[in-house]
Every structure is written in C-alpha cells, then in structure tokens.
Design an enzyme around this catalytic site. Structure first.
Site, mmCIF file in Angstrom:
data_model
loop_
_atom_site.group_PDB
_atom_site.id
_atom_site.type_symbol
_atom_site.label_atom_id
_atom_site.label_comp_id
_atom_site.label_asym_id
_atom_site.label_seq_id
_atom_site.Cartn_x
_atom_site.Cartn_y
_atom_site.Cartn_z
ATOM 1 N N ASP A 1 46.603 6.013 75.699
ATOM 2 C CA ASP A 1 45.853 5.174 76.633
ATOM 3 C C ASP A 1 46.783 4.083 77.122
ATOM 4 O O ASP A 1 47.740 3.732 76.432
ATOM 5 C CB ASP A 1 44.698 4.478 75.909
ATOM 6 C CG ASP A 1 43.583 5.433 75.574
ATOM 7 O OD1 ASP A 1 43.487 6.450 76.255
ATOM 8 O OD2 ASP A 1 42.835 5.137 74.631
ATOM 9 N N ASP B 1 39.739 5.440 72.144
ATOM 10 C CA ASP B 1 38.959 4.360 71.557
ATOM 11 C C ASP B 1 37.469 4.519 71.798
ATOM 12 O O ASP B 1 36.656 4.077 71.012
ATOM 13 C CB ASP B 1 39.438 3.003 72.100
ATOM 14 C CG ASP B 1 39.579 2.989 73.611
ATOM 15 O OD1 ASP B 1 39.099 3.939 74.254
ATOM 16 O OD2 ASP B 1 40.161 2.038 74.146
ATOM 17 N N ASP C 1 35.894 9.780 73.730
ATOM 18 C CA ASP C 1 37.225 10.275 73.373
ATOM 19 C C ASP C 1 37.181 11.163 72.128
ATOM 20 O O ASP C 1 38.144 11.863 71.823
ATOM 21 C CB ASP C 1 38.179 9.103 73.090
ATOM 22 C CG ASP C 1 38.547 8.353 74.349
ATOM 23 O OD1 ASP C 1 38.502 8.967 75.427
ATOM 24 O OD2 ASP C 1 38.890 7.159 74.263
HETATM 25 P P1 ATP Z 1 42.890 3.064 79.609
HETATM 26 O O1 ATP Z 1 42.324 4.437 79.771
HETATM 27 O O2 ATP Z 1 44.297 2.924 79.963
HETATM 28 O O3 ATP Z 1 42.546 2.415 78.320
HETATM 29 P P2 ATP Z 1 40.729 1.855 80.547
HETATM 30 O O4 ATP Z 1 40.097 2.624 79.449
HETATM 31 O O5 ATP Z 1 40.658 0.382 80.495
HETATM 32 O O6 ATP Z 1 42.173 2.276 80.736
HETATM 33 P P3 ATP Z 1 38.486 2.219 81.915
HETATM 34 O O7 ATP Z 1 37.998 1.250 80.945
HETATM 35 O O8 ATP Z 1 37.954 3.609 81.938
HETATM 36 O O9 ATP Z 1 40.032 2.341 81.807
HETATM 37 O O10 ATP Z 1 38.381 1.564 83.296
HETATM 38 C C1 ATP Z 1 38.514 2.318 84.464
HETATM 39 C C2 ATP Z 1 38.249 1.435 85.654
HETATM 40 O O11 ATP Z 1 36.943 0.899 85.565
HETATM 41 C C3 ATP Z 1 39.179 0.249 85.724
HETATM 42 O O12 ATP Z 1 40.322 0.529 86.468
HETATM 43 C C4 ATP Z 1 38.326 -0.791 86.438
HETATM 44 O O13 ATP Z 1 38.422 -0.639 87.825
HETATM 45 C C5 ATP Z 1 36.914 -0.439 86.002
HETATM 46 N N1 ATP Z 1 36.469 -1.280 84.898
HETATM 47 C C6 ATP Z 1 37.076 -1.486 83.724
HETATM 48 N N2 ATP Z 1 36.374 -2.303 82.938
HETATM 49 C C7 ATP Z 1 35.267 -2.639 83.623
HETATM 50 C C8 ATP Z 1 34.119 -3.450 83.358
HETATM 51 N N3 ATP Z 1 33.970 -4.077 82.212
HETATM 52 N N4 ATP Z 1 33.188 -3.557 84.297
HETATM 53 C C9 ATP Z 1 33.312 -2.903 85.458
HETATM 54 N N5 ATP Z 1 34.356 -2.122 85.774
HETATM 55 C C10 ATP Z 1 35.326 -1.988 84.889
#
Ligand code: ATP
Length: 901
Positions: free
Chosen positions: A331, A640, A644
């Site tokens: 990730d 996480d 997943d």
């Molecule tokens: P990674 O997979 O590298 O850990 P991530 O898990 O943080 O990244 P996600 O959490 O799936 O990725 O987030 C994907 C997208 O969703 C982000 O790019 C952002 O635009 C949006 N996002 C992330 N967190 C939030 C939130 N708390 N509220 C609304 N939108 C969010």
C-alpha cells in the site's frame, strides 16, 4: 444482581437497556468506568489451562529414538550391565529435560509475541470518543465499531449505518449478517439477534454504536468457553519435512542395526552383549536426535528477532516463506509514505489558495496571489473557501486534541485530520461547529466508492456535505460555486485538469461538494446522484514518502525483489510518489479501471512491467496476487482494510498493518507490522533469509557428526575391530557436546551478503546437492579423524579406554573447528571476524571444552562412560586434527568459489 440471568437485551428497547445499565447514549464518565473495571474485572477471556507436566513428558516419550534407547537400556540392564543401562537412562532423562525446556521456550516466545497484538476499542467517555485497550472496556460503555473492527464485548446496538457483522466465530454462519437498532423477539436465537453484537465477531461493513452489556467471561464467547485465537501452527513445512526425514532415517537405521546384530551374533557367533551394544551404538550414532529440537529453537529465535524489528509473525510458516519472496505489493499511504497529511492547496473557482504550515497544528497562513487572507475576513474575501472549510470539518470523523507538549494528537484518519487543521486555519472551531450543526445522517467513507457524505439539519431542510476522490465526487455534481460563491453549471473537464495539476506534485486530491434537500429524504448514493451536488472546491494534500522506505526499496531491488505499489490514490499522485521512492527508473502505472477491463491472462502480462496500480480497489489486490503467483512469483502483500483480507489470505505472505490496520486484516495476515512501515517488511525478509541460512547451517553441522560416527562404527564392525567410540560415548557426544555447539547456530547473525543474493526458490530442497556433498565430505573427514587417532593410540600400545577417549576428544575438536567453518557456508571462515566468532560461539566452545575436560578427567565419568585420563599433550593431537579439518574445508570453499563464483 450478578448471579441473576441477564435480561434479554436483544428484545429490549435501547433506552431501556441504557437505563438498566445506568449509562447514557454518550457514554460513561471516566471515574465511573474505572469503578466498573474494579467491579467487573478486565475484559478478557481466561486462558486455556496449561498442559499438565506429565502430559508434556508423555509427549516427549512418543519419540522413536527415546523408545529405542529405553529398550536398549532395559536389555542392557537385563544383561547385568547396570552402569551402561543407567547411563542410557540418564541420557534419556537429559534428552526429555532438554526437550521440555526447549518446547516451553519456543511456545513462550511465540505466545509473548502474539500478546503484543492487543486489540483496541473506541469508546465514548466524558463525551469524547477515545481509543482504549480493549481489556478496559466495561459494561455500560458506549463503543463505536467501524468496518474491520473486532467487537470488543457483547453490545446492544444504539445506532447502525449499513452495519454487517461476520459472526462465524460464534455461530459458524459464514455470511455476514446485517445489524439494526430495533429490538427482536425475545425467543430469537443467537444468530437471529440483529439488535446485538457479540465479542470476538468482526464488523465487515458500515458503522455502529452500541452499549456494552457483557464483558470478559460473561460474553457469549466466554460462556461457550471458546478461545478467540486458536493457537496457530508451531511448526513449518520445512521442519515437518525434516522431522519426516528424521523418522525415515531412524527406521532405516533400526533395520540396519537389526541386520548388524543378526549377522554378528547369528552368523559370526560374536558375543551377544558386544554385538547388541554395537547395534545400539549404530542406532544412536546414525539418528540425528538433537535436530528437530534445534530446528524449532532456530525458528523461535527467528520469530523473536523479527518481533524486535517490529514484524510480528502470526503464522510460523511465514518465517520460511519470507526468505523466498520475489515481489512485495505494498500500500502507499502510511506504509511507503508517512500518512501525515497536510493540506497544501485549496483549488477554488476564484484561484488557488496556498496553505502554509505542516503537521496538524493549526498554524499557517492562507495565501492567494501573494496575499495573506485573514481568517476573520474570509466571509467577505473568500466565502467559497469558508464554505469549503466548513464542509471539511463537518463531513469528517476525526478528532484533533491539543496535548500538553503543544502538538496536536489525531484520533481518526489522517486525511480527515488534515482537513480539520485546514478548517482551523480558516478560523473555524470544529468542535463548536459540530455542536451547532449535529449530524443527522452519514454514509461512511468506503474505499470502493471513494467518498463519504453527511447530513446536517438546516431549518426545515438538510444540508448534505460530500467529500472524496475528485472524479467520483464530480460524477455526482451538476454545478460548481464560482468565485463569488454563486452556483454555475459545472465544467467537469476544467476541474479534472485542476486535480491533475495538483496530483503531478505528488498531492492527494479531494473534492468537496454540497447540496440542500428536504428533511424527509434519506441519504443514499442514489438520492445524491438523482438530486445532484454543487462542487465547492478541491484540496491538495501532501503525504511525504518515508525516507527509510526509500532505502528499503533500494535494498529490496538489490535483493532481487520487485516492489510494486497498490493504492487507492490517483494515478498521477501515485506515479509522482513512486518516482520519489525509486520503485523503478520510470514507474509505469495501471489504473483499477484498466484492471477491470483485463482478463486474467492479460493481467498476468501486465504485472510483469507495471510498478504502480492506482485507483485500485481492495478486490483488485486479490487478482493481482493471483496474477503474480501465476507468473511464478512468491508474493508478499500488505493490507489494512477489511476488504483486503482475501488478498492477504491468498498471498504467500499476507502482511497487515498493526497500527492502522483493521482486526479483520490482522486476522487474515501471516505477519503484522507494529509500525506500519515498509522498511519493516524488508527487515523481515532479511531475517527470513537469515533463519533459513541458520536452519541449513544447523543441518549441515549436525548431519556429518552422525555420518562420521556411523561410518566409523560400520567400518569397525565390517572389519571385526573393536568400536573406536563406545555407544554411551556416542550418546554423550550427540546429546551433550553437539547440542551445546549446534545451539549457537540458531543465534547466528545475518551474513553480510544476505540482501545481495537473489531470492531462494521455494521448491529448492533443504538438502541441496551442495549440502549433501558437504555432509558426505565432512562425514568422511570425521570418520578418518576418529579412526586415525584411535588406531594410532592402539598401535602405539596404549589401552583401549585411552584410544577411545582420544577418539571422542578428537571428534569434539573436529566439531568445534567445523563450527567455525559452517558459520559461513560458502564464504571463507579464515578471516578475523570468522576466527573471532561471536560471544555466543566462544561461550559454546568453552562449554564444550569444559564438558570434554569433565569427560576425560572426572573419575565418575570414567566409571560411567569408560573414559580415561589422557596425557595433556594428546589433546593437542585432537586440536591439530580439528584444525586440519577446517583447513581442508577452507580449501574446498576456495575451489568451489573459483569454480562456481
Ligand atoms: P493506499 O491504498 O495507498 O493506502 P488509500 O488506502 O489511502 O491509499 P483510499 O483510502 O482507498 O486509498 O483512498 C482512495 C481515495 O479516496 C483517495 O485518493 C481520496 O481521494 C479519497 N479518500 C481518502 N480518504 C477519504 C476520506 N476519509 N473521505 C473521503 N474521501 C477519501
């Protein structure tokens, strides 16, 4: 009241439950919680009772070698050889003792490591949502549960949002069941009590708030007496393979011993006792009795070392598999980056506002066109910015609390924490704002739809705030606020271009949108799409790469391991971060959408080149794992979230985040990182390779000792000579000196080139041609040393006990020198570091020398083992033979290095 049966919580109204438990919907006071903890005790299940000692002893007895030795002792005693019989019995007792100690040590080491993974719970106390150790949860606590959490206690739901719980741990039903606030019928079975949640079950979707009705042994899980965590395997395929090999060797050796006895006694009419003792000698000489125990200890040490480096092994076989990993799928957020988000820019129709400052502290100016915007004047100078800040604070689950030291502590998601900071920099007070505009509806963030929404009463109507990934939010928008804060038709392309510009700088982009609609309308994705939103603006957040991750990526690449990044983030953001991390010279990116469009064989082709998978949803990870495995890769995959879990299970090594990971991910994973850091995976791989090296060293060390002894015995019997080493003496060497020396190898430090070699193939046998050659060569050298010194002493006219004692001392001396050689399987041992050893090596050598002095000079040992006082200079002969073995092996290594560099 404690003894009365609990009320049927599931059929009561939530308010009645709260009243019964003397608590409120916003939780207990801290002082009351402390008092209740005193009264009810910690919220944990009692451990299973320990296995009684006699059962553990019996388990040790169920070992073929021990049985062979017991039979030998019985026969020897029956034949009137009391001392020999007693010595064999003593050795059996010693072996059982060592086995018990080692078994206990390995089990304790694993248990202690598992205990590091204590679950947490989010509870409302004194009106604040706080994170506590799950053992401190008490009846009456109000607990918040999110998708992926394990329920800390039995709960009666007060509020649920799309909540589903996997109750298979309790009911065996594997399909997650939806939960609700409304009571159910009093006679409902456990599996049908939708108004209840049970300790140990897993929330798989949505969010819920419930009041704790039972903790610890009072929970349903406690009552049925089932343990949450069944003890995982305590062995690995390799160790099982070696144990199996040990059993075959034992059987073959027993057969050989029977034949030996038959030939000697039946055909050649040798004295029964002597022949029997020769057969016993062969049996104990050829069976590698110490091997399984030392292999287990080596594994346990490896697991402990990994724990010291913050990787907790939940499934033992992962220790081995880690050394074979060829691809790590990681990730981005929090693992490769720091997960410390800071808003750096706000993009509005009226231009870009730069946000200064770093971290969560609300210090930093808002700058537009080189002009600092004053928070107090925002309502006039930049109303859209103010509106965006308000939405950012309301559509948000995080909490920021100032600590005494002056920094701000975040509870919740870092992206949301950064948005709170932005709101404060804009002069808003999130706590007050949330009190003034309480939340009446919510659609929690979901990594598949990539946005979240909340509703807040606004007179007769409701204001809705939505924040999320730009393309997802823009798809719901029809209008956008212009520079003056008036809605105008949306130009989606321009906004997407703005998002792209932010992303090129490695920033995560979120769009914030709003709507106002009638109070009776329910907040659903469909309703939002139908009604249409108004875009307020976008924010660009930076999450810098971890410097140690950069180093670790370089290490992995040197070790022949590819690192690929899988992220929910935007392709451009992800590519920028991948380039900073050095994943490859020019990182190539594939999006989740492209993955959707590919069939499995196309994906298999794609995974050969692509470094970054962006806008990927958790279910893509599973396909990636399969595609990589289809290409013959051994895959470590991090995760996480609750979604997943399937990918973590399917990966060869599933790696879960210990800090920010959900309980669901941790349960599915083989390894849990306590610091969520990519560098820790690289360390774990290094330790995995080291463990395997050490296992191989243990085997390469112990097998030739048995080999040398057996060859000597066979030669003696074949040529009708007296035994150069008596059976009880062999027992002494195998079970005392050899074990003391071999134990060192379990602790061997990492060889310097470990992370510069390519990964080992999982199908590579432990006994490679090289190991077999080495075992054969050393067996012959050992046999020659034993026979040579024994024969020389007899030839010089010395009595047999002298000759045997010299042979035993020579064998142990050869072992000592061989230990120095085997510490570097292929590299030269004749170096300063090699000669110096480690404190442990020196201690073991000193112990072995001490034991040999006892063996040689203690009168009682003469009685027991038939040893004899040797003139001191003779020990120099033993040492010289040992040194000669080392020299021959150094020569062999040099030749092999030249031949096959
Ligand atoms: P990674 O997979 O590298 O850990 P991530 O898990 O943080 O990244 P996600 O959490 O799936 O990725 O987030 C994907 C997208 O969703 C982000 O790019 C952002 O635009 C949006 N996002 C992330 N967190 C939030 C939130 N708390 N509220 C609304 N939108 C969010």
């Amino acid at each position: 009241m404690d003894n009365a049966p609990p009320p049927p919580w599931h059929s009561l109204d939530p308010d009645a439950v709260l009243a019964h438990l003397r608590t409120q919907a916003h939780g207990l006071h801290q002082a009351e919680a402390v008092a209740r903890l005193q009264q009810h005790g910690p919220n944990r299940l009692q451990d299973a009772p320990p296995t009684p000692w006699w059962r553990r002893v019996l388990r040790q007895l169920a070992n073929l070698l021990i049985v062979v030795l017991l039979v030998a002792a019985a026969v020897t005693l029956a034949l009137g050889h009391v001392i020999d019989g007693a010595v064999i019995l003593a050795v059996v007792a010693l072996n059982i003792g060592i086995g018990l100690v080692q078994e206990g040590k390995a089990a304790r080491a694993l248990a202690a490591i598992r205990a590091l993974l204590t679950p947490h719970a989010q509870v409302w106390r004194d009106g604040r949502l706080i994170d506590i150790d799950a053992t401190h949860v008490v009846p009456g606590d109000v607990v918040q549960v999110n998708a992926g959490d394990r329920l800390p206690a039995d709960l009666r739901w007060l509020r649920t949002h799309e909540l589903e719980v996997d109750e298979s741990a309790l009911t065996g039903e594997s399909v997650p069941v939806p939960k609700q606030r409304e009571p159910v019928a009093a006679h409902a079975e456990l599996g049908d009590r939708a108004s209840m949640g049970y300790a140990g079950t897993l929330a798989t979707r949505g969010q819920g708030v419930g009041v704790v009705v039972a903790t610890g042994m009072q929970t349903e899980m406690g009552r049925i007496g089932r343990l949450l965590e069944s003890v995982g395997e305590t062995t690995t395929p390799l160790v099982r393979q070696m144990a199996q090999m040990g059993r075959w060797i034992t059987l073959a050796v027993l057969a050989a011993a029977v034949v030996l006895f038959g030939v000697g006694w039946g055909l050649r009419a040798l004295p029964a006792l002597d022949t029997f003792m020769a057969a016993v000698g062969l049996a104990v000489a050829a069976i590698p009795e110490g091997l399984p125990a030392i292999l287990s200890v080596t594994l346990a040490i490896g697991v402990q070392r990994m724990a010291q480096r913050r990787a907790i092994v939940r499934r033992l076989p992962a220790v081995e598999t880690l050394g074979c990993v060829t691809v790590i799928g990681s990730d981005k957020t929090g693992t490769l980056t720091r997960n410390e988000m800071t808003v750096q820019a706000v993009v509005l129709a009226g231009g870009v506002v730069q946000v200064q400052g770093s971290g969560y502290a609300p210090q930093g100016a808002l700058v537009r066109d080189d002009q600092v915007l004053q928070p107090a004047e925002l309502w006039r100078e930049a109303p859209t910015l103010l509106a965006l800040a308000e939405g950012a604070a309301l559509c948000n689950d995080a909490e920021l609390v100032p600590s005494e030291t002056g920094d701000w502590r975040l509870s919740g998601d870092p992206t949301e924490g950064a948005l709170l900071t932005l709101a404060m920099k804009a002069g808003l007070e999130p706590h007050t704002l949330r009190e003034e505009q309480p939340r009446c509806a919510v659609l929690p963030f979901d990594s598949q739809r990539r946005w979240m929404a909340t509703g807040h009463p606004l007179g007769e109507r409701v204001r809705v705030w939505v924040k999320g990934a730009p393309e997802a939010v823009l798809a719901l928008c029809r209008q956008a606020l212009d520079a003056d804060g008036h809605p105008t038709p949306l130009d989606a392309d321009t906004w997407l271009a703005h998002a792209e510009t932010q992303a090129t700088q490695g920033r995560r982009v979120l769009a914030i949108a709003t709507a106002v609609w009638p109070a009776r309308r329910t907040l659903t994705p469909e309703a939002l799409a139908e009604h249409g939103l108004t875009l307020v603006g976008q924010v660009g957040l930076i999450d810098p790469p971890r410097p140690e991750a950069q180093t670790a990526v370089a290490q992995c690449r040197a070790a022949g391991i590819r690192v690929i990044m899988i992220t929910g983030d935007h392709a451009t953001t992800a590519r920028a971060i991948a380039a900073q991390l050095g994943l490859s010279e020019r990182p190539t990116v594939l999006t989740g959408q492209a993955i959707e469009a590919m069939d499995d064989s196309a994906l298999q082709q794609a995974v050969r080149e692509v470094d970054v998978f962006a806008r990927a949803a958790p279910h893509h990870k599973l396909r990636l794992v399969r595609a990589l495995q289809g290409q013959g890769h051994v895959v470590a995959m991090t995760g996480d979230g609750v979604n997943d879990a399937p990918a973590l299970k399917a990966a060869d090594v599933g790696v879960a985040m210990g800090r920010h990971g959900t309980e669901a991910a941790k349960q599915a994973a083989a390894v849990v990182l306590t610091d969520d850091n990519f560098a820790t995976i690289a360390h774990a791989v290094e330790e995995g390779r080291t463990v395997y090296d050490n296992l191989r060293k243990v085997i390469t060390f112990l097998l030739p000792i048995n080999g040398g002894e057996s060859v000597s015995l066979l030669v003696a019997v074949l040529f009708g000579l007296a035994l150069p080493i008596a059976p009880v003496q062999i027992l002494w060497v195998n079970m005392v000196s050899s074990i003391a020396l071999a134990m060192v190898l379990a602790f061997e430090p990492t060889e310097p080139d470990v992370m510069r070699r390519p990964p080992r193939s999982p199908s590579e046998p432990m006994l490679t041609p090289f190991v077999l050659w080495r075992v054969g060569l050393v067996s012959v050298l050992f046999a020659a040393g034993i026979f040579g010194t024994y024969g020389w002493a007899l030839h010089a006219g010395h009595p047999a006990p002298w000759a045997q004692t010299l042979a035993v001392n020579t064998l142990v001396a050869m072992e000592i020198f061989y230990l120095f050689s085997v510490r570097y399987l292929k590299a030269a041992s004749f170096t300063w570091a090699g000669a110096r050893g480690t404190p442990r090596v020196l201690a073991a050598v000193a112990a072995a020398c001490g034991l040999q002095a006892l063996f040689t000079y203690a009168p009682f040992m003469h009685t027991w083992f038939g040893s004899a006082d040797l003139p001191l200079p003779w020990l120099a002969i033993s040492a010289a033979v040992g040194l000669a073995v080392l020299l021959v092996l150094e020569l062999e290594k040099a030749v092999l290095r030249r031949w096959r560099p």
